[in-house]
Write a protein that holds these residues in place. Structure first.
Motif, PDB file in Angstrom:
ATOM      1  N   VAL A  40       0.863  -1.173   0.000  1.00 26.25           N
ATOM      2  CA  VAL A  40       0.000   0.000   0.000  1.00 26.25           C
ATOM      3  C   VAL A  40       0.905   1.230   0.000  1.00 26.25           C
ATOM      4  O   VAL A  40       1.681   1.428   0.923  1.00 26.25           O
ATOM      5  CB  VAL A  40      -0.951   0.008   1.216  1.00 26.25           C
ATOM      6  CG1 VAL A  40      -1.792   1.272   1.213  1.00 26.25           C
ATOM      7  CG2 VAL A  40      -1.831  -1.228   1.196  1.00 26.25           C
ATOM      8  N   LYS A  41       0.837   1.998  -1.076  1.00 24.64           N
ATOM      9  CA  LYS A  41       1.668   3.191  -1.217  1.00 24.64           C
ATOM     10  C   LYS A  41       0.758   4.397  -1.409  1.00 24.64           C
ATOM     11  O   LYS A  41      -0.071   4.411  -2.315  1.00 24.64           O
ATOM     12  CB  LYS A  41       2.619   3.048  -2.407  1.00 24.64           C
ATOM     13  CG  LYS A  41       3.629   1.923  -2.209  1.00 24.64           C
ATOM     14  CD  LYS A  41       4.571   2.233  -1.068  1.00 24.64           C
ATOM     15  CE  LYS A  41       5.394   1.040  -0.658  1.00 24.64           C
ATOM     16  NZ  LYS A  41       6.149   1.263   0.571  1.00 24.64           N
ATOM     17  N   ARG A  42       0.916   5.387  -0.523  1.00 26.64           N
ATOM     18  CA  ARG A  42       0.062   6.584  -0.535  1.00 26.64           C
ATOM     19  C   ARG A  42      -1.420   6.210  -0.520  1.00 26.64           C
ATOM     20  O   ARG A  42      -2.225   6.794  -1.238  1.00 26.64           O
ATOM     21  CB  ARG A  42       0.388   7.464  -1.734  1.00 26.64           C
ATOM     22  CG  ARG A  42       1.823   7.965  -1.699  1.00 26.64           C
ATOM     23  CD  ARG A  42       2.056   9.033  -2.705  1.00 26.64           C
ATOM     24  NE  ARG A  42       3.410   9.548  -2.530  1.00 26.64           N
ATOM     25  CZ  ARG A  42       3.851  10.679  -3.031  1.00 26.64           C
ATOM     26  NH1 ARG A  42       3.067  11.433  -3.729  1.00 26.64           N
ATOM     27  NH2 ARG A  42       5.078  11.064  -2.840  1.00 26.64           N
ATOM     28  N   GLY A  43      -1.739   5.175   0.253  1.00 21.76           N
ATOM     29  CA  GLY A  43      -3.131   4.751   0.405  1.00 21.76           C
ATOM     30  C   GLY A  43      -3.668   3.909  -0.733  1.00 21.76           C
ATOM     31  O   GLY A  43      -4.826   3.506  -0.703  1.00 21.76           O
ATOM     32  N   VAL A  44      -2.831   3.635  -1.727  1.00 20.48           N
ATOM     33  CA  VAL A  44      -3.289   2.864  -2.889  1.00 20.48           C
ATOM     34  C   VAL A  44      -2.635   1.493  -2.879  1.00 20.48           C
ATOM     35  O   VAL A  44      -1.407   1.388  -2.866  1.00 20.48           O
ATOM     36  CB  VAL A  44      -2.921   3.596  -4.208  1.00 20.48           C
ATOM     37  CG1 VAL A  44      -3.376   2.801  -5.414  1.00 20.48           C
ATOM     38  CG2 VAL A  44      -3.503   5.000  -4.220  1.00 20.48           C
ATOM     39  N   PRO A  45      -3.453   0.404  -2.886  1.00 24.11           N
ATOM     40  CA  PRO A  45      -2.851  -0.928  -2.952  1.00 24.11           C
ATOM     41  C   PRO A  45      -2.324  -1.211  -4.357  1.00 24.11           C
ATOM     42  O   PRO A  45      -3.002  -0.945  -5.344  1.00 24.11           O
ATOM     43  CB  PRO A  45      -4.005  -1.868  -2.594  1.00 24.11           C
ATOM     44  CG  PRO A  45      -5.245  -1.087  -2.831  1.00 24.11           C
ATOM     45  CD  PRO A  45      -4.894   0.372  -2.780  1.00 24.11           C
TER      46      PRO A  45
END
Length: 166
Positions: free
Chosen positions: A133-138
């Protein structure tokens, strides 16, 4: 987010111990940096358009600045296809070079927390597609785990490319 590839950058992919037991040199970025904090990457950075340097010169200059790798110690053997970064909008050109196995590195205290040396067999055995999960995006992405060190993103894509070719 930027358009992938709007800023040119180059990294050096330094190979040591070739051909007996090859390995690669990575940097672990300082945790307090604004861009890519704590990430593991190849030494490299943005191309300096003001000096008119080419991408090879960029990769060698950055490796010298970041880890104290003398450009004269690098036997450049080729390049890999450029890789785009999604978040920062870079087009990263990987330059591959052989270096002596017994070099001592001098990491830049401003940028580099540690210089990491990983053997290719360690990297290959640590490969997995992982959900991060990067910057809230999986995202599902290729990764390499060596000890507690996770390599992902553009660096993992460059590494995959290199391993396919070797």
């Amino acid at each position: 987010m930027h358009a992938p590839g709007s800023t040119e950058a180059a990294v050096l992919v330094p190979i040591f111990g070739h051909p007996e037991r090859p390995g690669l040199v990575f940097t672990e970025r300082r945790a307090d940096l604004r861009r890519h904090p704590g990430e593991i990457s190849f030494p490299g950075g943005r191309r300096d358009h003001h000096t008119g340097e080419d991408l090879l010169a960029t990769a060698l200059r950055e490796a010298d600045e970041e880890i104290g790798l003398d450009p004269a110690q690098v036997d450049v053997i080729g390049a890999l296809p450029p890789v785009g970064t999604f978040v920062t909008g870079y087009r990263v050109y990987p330059i591959v070079g052989l270096i002596p196995a017994d070099l001592t590195f001098r990491p830049s205290p401003e940028e580099v927390a540690a210089v990491l040396l990983f053997r290719l067999d360690e990297l290959q055995s640590g490969f997995a597609m992982r959900r991060l999960v990067k910057r809230g995006v999986p995202i599902k992405t290729p990764t390499y785990l060596v000890g507690e060190h996770l390599i992902w993103g553009a660096t993992a894509r460059i590494l995959s490319d290199l391993l396919e070719r070797l």
